[in-house]
Design an enzyme around this catalytic site. Structure first.
Site, PDB file in Angstrom:
ATOM      1  N   ARG A  94       0.881  -1.110   0.006  1.00  0.00           N
ATOM      2  CA  ARG A  94       0.101   0.168   0.098  1.00  0.00           C
ATOM      3  C   ARG A  94       0.771   1.147   0.070  1.00  0.00           C
ATOM      4  O   ARG A  94       0.693   2.385  -0.827  1.00  0.00           O
ATOM      5  CB  ARG A  94      -0.906  -0.089   1.230  1.00  0.00           C
ATOM      6  CG  ARG A  94      -1.961   1.069   1.243  1.00  0.00           C
ATOM      7  CD  ARG A  94      -2.491   1.839  -0.002  1.00  0.00           C
ATOM      8  NE  ARG A  94      -2.951   0.868  -0.834  1.00  0.00           N
ATOM      9  CZ  ARG A  94      -3.247   0.888  -1.982  1.00  0.00           C
ATOM     10  NH1 ARG A  94      -2.930   2.182  -2.864  1.00  0.00           N
ATOM     11  NH2 ARG A  94      -4.093   0.156  -2.846  1.00  0.00           N
ATOM     12  N   LYS A 129       2.575  24.897  -4.597  1.00  0.00           N
ATOM     13  CA  LYS A 129       1.403  24.316  -3.934  1.00  0.00           C
ATOM     14  C   LYS A 129       1.602  22.704  -3.858  1.00  0.00           C
ATOM     15  O   LYS A 129       1.036  22.140  -4.608  1.00  0.00           O
ATOM     16  CB  LYS A 129       0.044  24.635  -4.564  1.00  0.00           C
ATOM     17  CG  LYS A 129      -0.261  26.252  -4.497  1.00  0.00           C
ATOM     18  CD  LYS A 129      -1.589  26.512  -5.089  1.00  0.00           C
ATOM     19  CE  LYS A 129      -1.437  28.153  -5.037  1.00  0.00           C
ATOM     20  NZ  LYS A 129      -2.765  28.535  -6.163  1.00  0.00           N
ATOM     21  N   LYS A 161       4.868  39.176  -4.654  1.00  0.00           N
ATOM     22  CA  LYS A 161       3.416  38.996  -4.808  1.00  0.00           C
ATOM     23  C   LYS A 161       2.671  40.106  -4.104  1.00  0.00           C
ATOM     24  O   LYS A 161       3.230  40.997  -3.537  1.00  0.00           O
ATOM     25  CB  LYS A 161       3.060  37.542  -4.296  1.00  0.00           C
ATOM     26  CG  LYS A 161       3.860  36.450  -4.936  1.00  0.00           C
ATOM     27  CD  LYS A 161       3.353  35.191  -4.633  1.00  0.00           C
ATOM     28  CE  LYS A 161       2.116  34.882  -5.432  1.00  0.00           C
ATOM     29  NZ  LYS A 161       1.436  33.404  -5.340  1.00  0.00           N
ATOM     30  N   GLU A 190       4.289  40.366  -9.228  1.00  0.00           N
ATOM     31  CA  GLU A 190       3.023  39.815  -9.500  1.00  0.00           C
ATOM     32  C   GLU A 190       2.084  41.228  -9.752  1.00  0.00           C
ATOM     33  O   GLU A 190       2.190  42.025  -9.230  1.00  0.00           O
ATOM     34  CB  GLU A 190       2.266  39.220  -8.426  1.00  0.00           C
ATOM     35  CG  GLU A 190       0.719  38.866  -8.784  1.00  0.00           C
ATOM     36  CD  GLU A 190       0.170  38.270  -7.321  1.00  0.00           C
ATOM     37  OE1 GLU A 190      -0.970  38.618  -6.903  1.00  0.00           O
ATOM     38  OE2 GLU A 190       0.672  37.376  -6.823  1.00  0.00           O
ATOM     39  N   ASP A 211      -1.689  37.779 -12.858  1.00  0.00           N
ATOM     40  CA  ASP A 211      -2.528  36.852 -11.868  1.00  0.00           C
ATOM     41  C   ASP A 211      -3.682  37.338 -11.956  1.00  0.00           C
ATOM     42  O   ASP A 211      -4.535  38.392 -11.996  1.00  0.00           O
ATOM     43  CB  ASP A 211      -2.126  37.510 -10.172  1.00  0.00           C
ATOM     44  CG  ASP A 211      -2.730  36.365  -9.466  1.00  0.00           C
ATOM     45  OD1 ASP A 211      -2.625  35.263  -9.461  1.00  0.00           O
ATOM     46  OD2 ASP A 211      -3.389  37.013  -8.411  1.00  0.00           O
TER      47      ASP A 211
END
Length: 276
Positions: A94, A129, A161, A190, A211
């Protein structure tokens, strides 16, 4: 990332105090042969983690591969054959499949995206992410799927950002501050409007991140940039949209979903023979 430590952690998670089902069966003298079968079309990734899991449970286990990471595999194809003591195969099964299914799922999803933009010069890239602890494997899976990697970590590149801009007070102040510290490092900013693009271009930043713009907004922005900076598009980049975005002339499309939302590839381990 230390792959061996990661595998040992995963096995400890699955068997903190042994295997309550396998251990009482007294199977130590039995040797098993299992076949790894693709139950869907996929792109393979994660073979090192898969094989390492079996070897960690029993160093005498052997995996014979018929395909390599990054190769396309058709449904029902036998990808590998695993030989080892039967209890070790049952215990490792597994965890090994969890690694391989997850990473092959990312490679397969990435491949689907890259095929959509194949007729353009745009490259599909990943983001940060990722599942904590699995980033290196997941970003390798993106490469296996034909995509590219954005920065591996916050230590690898400058990306100013929206929250950085708010914290610093403006794009100009943020760029000035990072350039004081990192004089030769490329800067990405950004931007969300024509005014922000103009401000960033005045500072001669090397890369712009568009963005959450609409295609119409991006088309105008690409003309405004006029080749003065590398362009990355991001935000709501779905499989059915990326081709239209790529055709606008952006250099990169970053897609968070290829890592954080890729469905696990469907794989099965079938035990074929037992030797006593």
């Amino acid at each position: 990332m230390n792959l061996q430590s990661l595998i040992e952690l995963a096995l400890k998670e699955d068997m903190p105090n042994g295997d309550m089902t396998t251990d009482p069966l007294e199977l130590e003298a039995k040797i098993g042969i299992a076949k790894l079968i693709a139950k869907q079309d996929l792109v393979l990734s994660g073979s090192s983690a898969f094989e390492g899991t079996f070897i960690s449970v029993d160093s005498k286990s052997k995996v014979i591969w018929k395909k390599k990471d990054g190769e396309d595999i058709k449904k029902d194809f036998q990808i590998a054959e695993i030989t080892g003591s039967l209890p070790s195969l049952l215990k490792a099964e597994r965890t090994a499949l969890n690694f391989l299914g997850h990473l092959s799922g990312i490679a397969t999803t990435t491949s689907n995206f890259t095929k959509e933009v194949a007729e353009t010069s745009t490259l599909i890239i990943d983001t940060r992410k990722t599942v904590p602890g699995l980033r290196e494997l997941e970003k390798a899976a993106v490469l296996h799927g034909g995509g590219g990697n954005h920065r591996m970590s916050l230590s690898d590149g400058i990306l100013i950002k929206e929250n950085h801009i708010r914290a610093a007070g403006s794009i100009t102040l943020a760029v000035q501050k990072v350039r004081e510290k990192w004089k030769k490092a490329p800067v990405e900013v950004e931007v969300t409007s024509q005014e922000e693009i103009a401000e960033a271009l005045k500072l001669k930043v090397e890369r712009l991140l568009f963005d959450n713009m609409t295609n119409e907004e991006m088309a105008k922005a690409v003309i405004q940039v006029a080749g003065k900076a590398i362009i990355e598009a991001s935000g709501n980049m779905t499989l059915d949209r990326v081709k239209s975005v790529a055709k606008l002339g952006v250099n990169f499309i970053s897609v968070g979903s290829i890592t954080h939302s890729a469905p696990s590839a469907d794989l099965s381990l079938l035990f074929e023979k037992l030797h006593y």
